[in-house]
Design a protein around this motif. Structure first.
Motif, short mmCIF file in Angstrom:
data_model
loop_
_atom_site.label_atom_id
_atom_site.label_comp_id
_atom_site.label_asym_id
_atom_site.label_seq_id
_atom_site.Cartn_x
_atom_site.Cartn_y
_atom_site.Cartn_z
N LYS A 253 -16.52 8.66 -47.09
CA LYS A 253 -16.77 9.78 -46.20
C LYS A 253 -16.04 9.60 -44.87
N VAL A 254 -16.00 8.35 -44.39
CA VAL A 254 -15.26 8.08 -43.16
C VAL A 254 -13.78 8.39 -43.36
N TYR A 255 -13.25 7.98 -44.48
CA TYR A 255 -11.84 8.25 -44.78
C TYR A 255 -11.58 9.75 -44.81
N GLN A 256 -12.44 10.49 -45.46
CA GLN A 256 -12.26 11.94 -45.56
C GLN A 256 -12.35 12.60 -44.18
N ARG A 257 -13.27 12.11 -43.36
CA ARG A 257 -13.38 12.62 -41.99
C ARG A 257 -12.12 12.33 -41.20
N CYS A 258 -11.61 11.11 -41.35
CA CYS A 258 -10.38 10.71 -40.66
C CYS A 258 -9.22 11.62 -41.06
N CYS A 259 -9.06 11.86 -42.34
CA CYS A 259 -7.97 12.71 -42.82
C CYS A 259 -8.07 14.11 -42.23
N ALA A 260 -9.29 14.66 -42.23
CA ALA A 260 -9.50 16.03 -41.74
C ALA A 260 -9.18 16.14 -40.25
N VAL A 261 -9.65 15.16 -39.48
CA VAL A 261 -9.43 15.20 -38.03
C VAL A 261 -7.95 15.05 -37.69
N LEU A 262 -7.29 14.09 -38.32
CA LEU A 262 -5.87 13.86 -38.03
C LEU A 262 -5.01 15.05 -38.44
N ASP A 263 -5.37 15.66 -39.56
CA ASP A 263 -4.61 16.83 -40.01
C ASP A 263 -4.81 18.00 -39.05
N ARG A 264 -6.05 18.20 -38.60
CA ARG A 264 -6.36 19.31 -37.71
C ARG A 264 -5.77 19.11 -36.31
N GLU A 265 -5.90 17.90 -35.78
CA GLU A 265 -5.49 17.65 -34.40
C GLU A 265 -4.01 17.31 -34.24
N LEU A 266 -3.46 16.55 -35.19
CA LEU A 266 -2.10 16.04 -35.03
C LEU A 266 -1.16 16.41 -36.17
N ASN A 267 -1.74 16.99 -37.22
CA ASN A 267 -0.94 17.34 -38.40
C ASN A 267 -0.24 16.11 -39.00
N VAL A 268 -0.99 14.98 -39.08
CA VAL A 268 -0.46 13.74 -39.65
C VAL A 268 -1.48 13.18 -40.64
N THR A 269 -1.04 12.21 -41.43
CA THR A 269 -1.93 11.50 -42.35
C THR A 269 -2.35 10.18 -41.72
N PRO A 270 -3.40 9.52 -42.22
CA PRO A 270 -3.86 8.25 -41.64
C PRO A 270 -2.77 7.18 -41.68
N MET A 271 -2.90 6.21 -40.78
CA MET A 271 -1.94 5.12 -40.71
C MET A 271 -1.99 4.30 -42.00
N PRO A 272 -0.89 3.60 -42.33
CA PRO A 272 -0.80 2.86 -43.59
C PRO A 272 -1.97 1.91 -43.84
N ALA A 273 -2.49 1.25 -42.79
CA ALA A 273 -3.58 0.30 -42.99
C ALA A 273 -4.82 0.99 -43.54
N ILE A 274 -5.07 2.20 -43.09
CA ILE A 274 -6.23 2.96 -43.60
C ILE A 274 -6.00 3.37 -45.05
N GLU A 275 -4.80 3.83 -45.35
CA GLU A 275 -4.49 4.24 -46.72
C GLU A 275 -4.60 3.06 -47.68
N ARG A 276 -4.08 1.91 -47.28
CA ARG A 276 -4.15 0.72 -48.14
C ARG A 276 -5.59 0.31 -48.41
N PHE A 277 -6.39 0.31 -47.33
CA PHE A 277 -7.79 -0.10 -47.51
C PHE A 277 -8.53 0.90 -48.40
N TYR A 278 -8.24 2.17 -48.24
CA TYR A 278 -8.90 3.19 -49.06
C TYR A 278 -8.53 3.03 -50.53
N GLN A 279 -7.27 2.78 -50.81
CA GLN A 279 -6.84 2.60 -52.20
C GLN A 279 -7.50 1.38 -52.81
N LYS A 280 -7.59 0.29 -52.03
CA LYS A 280 -8.23 -0.92 -52.51
C LYS A 280 -9.72 -0.69 -52.75
#
Length: 318
Positions: A286-313
């Motif tokens: 849920k934290v990851y999903q919140r992060c994605c939504a906020v970054l997309d809305r505010e900055l139009n970017v995806t989470p930093m690589p460290a977040i993506e790697r941890f989420y995949q793991k």
């Protein structure tokens, strides 16, 4: 007070005049008007002259008798000693802005032209001068309501056509205390002591610098500097708490970080790690999903690589 100095004070009585205490003066500036009044009648009293010098009162004829307290983190609030200065006492908004301009530039005199250009940029010289005079009188009245017309203002000084906040005036400023605590924390030898100092500093950050005055463009740089200082310090403390497995306090701190900066990605990553190691992986998702939504809305970017790697793991084990 005059009679006191006509006799020899014992050491205890001298201490009460010098040190704030429940039995003496809680604010050491409270004694200033009494000392100055006595000095007019006892000019040759060595003890009195020594106290005047010790209190920084030598050569003065007037002192308001209190310390000015200024709260700038969050909504602006000011106190004369224990008495809060009400908004109506400033009489006009520009008077408060004038005080802030002089106070935040304490240690130097500002030419009238700089003041005019900052506070009344669209007014002609005559109109700006008139507005400045009215606002300056309102500032002096708000800071020193008991000062007589014959007495020179203690807080606001003038040198020809230049004006400044008295560098000898006692004041308490929350932003300065924040920086002092962080400096002490940065230089602390023991991590536990460092964390305690950081905690005290973070408590002072009630909101961004002059948060209720967002239209003051000339404080924008200072607002951003203090905000970055707070975010960096809170982030360091959150990482320390995570390493010590103080999970709940670390989570509260990451939420505080995200309140002040919803795009602070390290806070999302730390939350995901805490939820994962405390057997709450679905909350981490849920934290990851919140992060994605906020970054997309505010900055139009995806989470930093460290977040993506941890989420995949994380999701690979679910």
């Amino acid at each position: 007070m005059e009679q006191i100095f006509r006799t020899k004070l014992d050491k205890e009585a001298q201490i009460l005049l010098k040190v704030p205490s429940l039995l003496g003066f809680r604010d050491r500036n409270m004694v200033a008007p009494l000392l100055l009044d006595a000095s007019q009648k006892l000019k040759d009293n060595l003890l009195l002259q020594g106290l005047l010098a010790e209190h920084g009162l030598a050569g003065l004829e007037y002192h308001p008798g209190y310390t000015l307290k200024v709260q700038t983190l969050g909504n602006l609030r000011l106190w004369r000693g224990k008495e809060e200065i009400g908004s109506k006492e400033w009489q006009r908004e520009k008077a408060l802005e004038l005080f802030l301009l002089l106070f935040l530039n304490r240690g130097k005199y500002l030419p009238r032209e700089i003041i005019f250009d900052t506070l009344w940029p669209e007014d002609d010289l005559e109109t700006a001068a008139r507005n400045f005079k009215v606002s300056l009188n309102a500032v002096r009245k708000a800071l020193e309501p008991d000062r007589t017309a014959q007495q020179t203002s203690f807080y606001i000084l003038r040198s020809r056509s230049n004006y400044g906040f008295n560098p000898q005036a006692s004041y308490v400023l929350d932003a300065e205390e924040l920086e002092r605590l962080i400096r002490l924390g940065d230089s602390a030898a023991h991590p536990h002591h460092q964390a305690e100092l950081y905690r005290e500093a973070i408590k002072l950050y009630r909101g961004d610098f002059l948060e209720d005055l967002p239209y003051l463009e000339w404080v924008a740089d200072e607002r951003e500097r203090l905000r970055s200082l707070f975010l960096d310090t809170a982030d360091k403390l959150a990482r320390y708490l995570y390493e010590r497995e103080e999970n709940e306090e670390a989570l509260k701190l990451t939420e505080l970080l995200l309140q002040h900066d919803p795009c602070w990605e390290p806070a999302y990553l730390l939350q995901m790690k805490i939820y994962a190691r405390t057997n709450r992986p679905f909350l981490a998702v849920k934290v990851y999903q919140r992060c994605c939504a906020v970054l997309d809305r505010e900055l139009n970017v995806t989470p930093m690589p460290a977040i993506e790697r941890f989420y995949q793991k994380l999701t690979s084990k679910m």
